[in-house]
Design an enzyme around this catalytic site. Structure first.
Site, PDB file in Angstrom:
ATOM      1  N   CYS A 125       4.973   1.718  -7.517  1.00  0.00           N
ATOM      2  CA  CYS A 125       4.504   0.430  -7.013  1.00  0.00           C
ATOM      3  C   CYS A 125       4.645   0.357  -5.486  1.00  0.00           C
ATOM      4  O   CYS A 125       3.839   0.940  -4.776  1.00  0.00           O
ATOM      5  CB  CYS A 125       5.209  -0.715  -7.725  1.00  0.00           C
ATOM      6  SG  CYS A 125       4.358  -2.297  -7.518  1.00  0.00           S
ATOM      7  N   HIS A 225       4.236   0.444 -13.156  1.00  0.00           N
ATOM      8  CA  HIS A 225       5.687   0.544 -13.345  1.00  0.00           C
ATOM      9  C   HIS A 225       6.014   1.365 -14.599  1.00  0.00           C
ATOM     10  O   HIS A 225       6.293   0.803 -15.671  1.00  0.00           O
ATOM     11  CB  HIS A 225       6.306  -0.854 -13.454  1.00  0.00           C
ATOM     12  CG  HIS A 225       6.473  -1.532 -12.136  1.00  0.00           C
ATOM     13  ND1 HIS A 225       7.605  -1.400 -11.360  1.00  0.00           N
ATOM     14  CD2 HIS A 225       5.630  -2.342 -11.441  1.00  0.00           C
ATOM     15  CE1 HIS A 225       7.463  -2.105 -10.253  1.00  0.00           C
ATOM     16  NE2 HIS A 225       6.276  -2.688 -10.270  1.00  0.00           N
ATOM     17  N   GLU A 227       8.631   2.909 -15.378  1.00  0.00           N
ATOM     18  CA  GLU A 227      10.017   2.730 -15.837  1.00  0.00           C
ATOM     19  C   GLU A 227      10.125   1.648 -16.897  1.00  0.00           C
ATOM     20  O   GLU A 227      11.117   1.596 -17.656  1.00  0.00           O
ATOM     21  CB  GLU A 227      10.937   2.419 -14.648  1.00  0.00           C
ATOM     22  CG  GLU A 227      10.904   1.009 -14.112  1.00  0.00           C
ATOM     23  CD  GLU A 227       9.704   0.674 -13.234  1.00  0.00           C
ATOM     24  OE1 GLU A 227       9.610  -0.481 -12.769  1.00  0.00           O
ATOM     25  OE2 GLU A 227       8.860   1.573 -13.009  1.00  0.00           O
TER      26      GLU A 227
END
Length: 263
Positions: A125, A225, A227
């Site tokens: 990001c 994102h 994660e």
């Protein structure tokens, strides 16, 4: 004891540095400025077989950045606040956040040192935006002005859900496939792409969602994102494998801190 002379050497566990926020934080009786990083980043690295080390913003010079990276096998530039528009020659938009100059300076130095030393890195990001700005590119400061939609950042702490199309033959495509569902939380995006970077994924609106730096062994940055998806660690696994390969191929001049797994 048995003969172990023909056994394969233990696999190296790469050490992956992750940049952090500096935020006002409360814990117990304390209300202090502190290094902060959501645990999902740490989990993503350890799930992929790496060891996570946090890298909070601090005073930095090119030599300091090289010294920091000398103790790592890979680098993640995490998500977070908007990059200072002054870095790419613009005045701030009304919706652009207050600059975090300490973090911008820290991550810029780390990225440039990682490129110089060919340390594998992954931008996430803000990390993708920081990479583009560090190499001379620009950003769209408020994406809804361009696409007429808030879907990339629907609301505070609410991730959007989109599908990205990757470029065939790219590293991102090799890791996540031709089309990939993505968690997004960004109101800015890459605009003018920096020299040397290659766009390797876009959304259906044409928004750039991944870039790569082909001049280094592993230089990948995504606008989404990864994660946040605990079921899919492929991007992190790609970084960890690249970092492990760097350790394996080191001839004494590369990282020396990787930990050997016990047999």
């Amino acid at each position: 004891m048995g003969d172990t002379t023909s056994a394969d050497p233990p696999a190296a566990t790469p050490v992956i540095g992750i940049t952090t926020y500096l935020e006002q934080a409360q814990t117990g009786v304390w209300d202090v400025r502190a290094a902060f990083l959501p645990k999902v980043y740490i989990d993503a690295v350890t799930d992929a077989g790496g060891i996570a080390v946090l890298l909070p913003p601090q005073p930095v010079s090119p030599s300091t950045a090289r010294a920091v990276l000398g103790g790592l096998d890979g680098l993640i530039i995490a998500g977070g606040a908007d990059v200072d528009p002054a870095r790419y020659g613009q005045q701030p938009h009304d919706r652009t956040g207050v600059p975090r100059i300490d973090r911008d300076t820290w991550e810029d130095a780390l990225l440039l040192a990682a490129i110089e030393t060919e340390l594998p890195f992954l931008g996430i990001c803000r990390g993708a935006q920081m990479l583009n700005a560090s190499l001379g590119g620009t950003l769209v400061q408020h994406l809804p002005d361009v696409i007429g939609s808030e879907k990339y950042q629907p609301g505070p702490a609410e991730f959007g859900s989109i599908e990205v199309a990757t470029v065939a033959g790219s590293r991102v495509a090799a890791l996540v496939g031709e089309r990939h569902p993505a968690h997004v939380y960004h109101h800015q995006a890459i605009d003018v792409v920096a020299d040397g970077l290659v766009v390797t994924a876009r959304s259906e609106d044409g928004v750039i969602e991944a870039v790569e730096l082909p001049s280094v062994p592993f230089g990948v940055a995504v606008q989404w994102h990864p994660e946040e998806n605990s079921e899919d660690r492929r991007l992190f696994a790609g970084l960890v494998e690249a970092a492990r390969g760097r350790v394996r191929n080191s001839s004494g001049t590369g990282p020396t801190t990787s930990i050997q797994e016990h047999a």
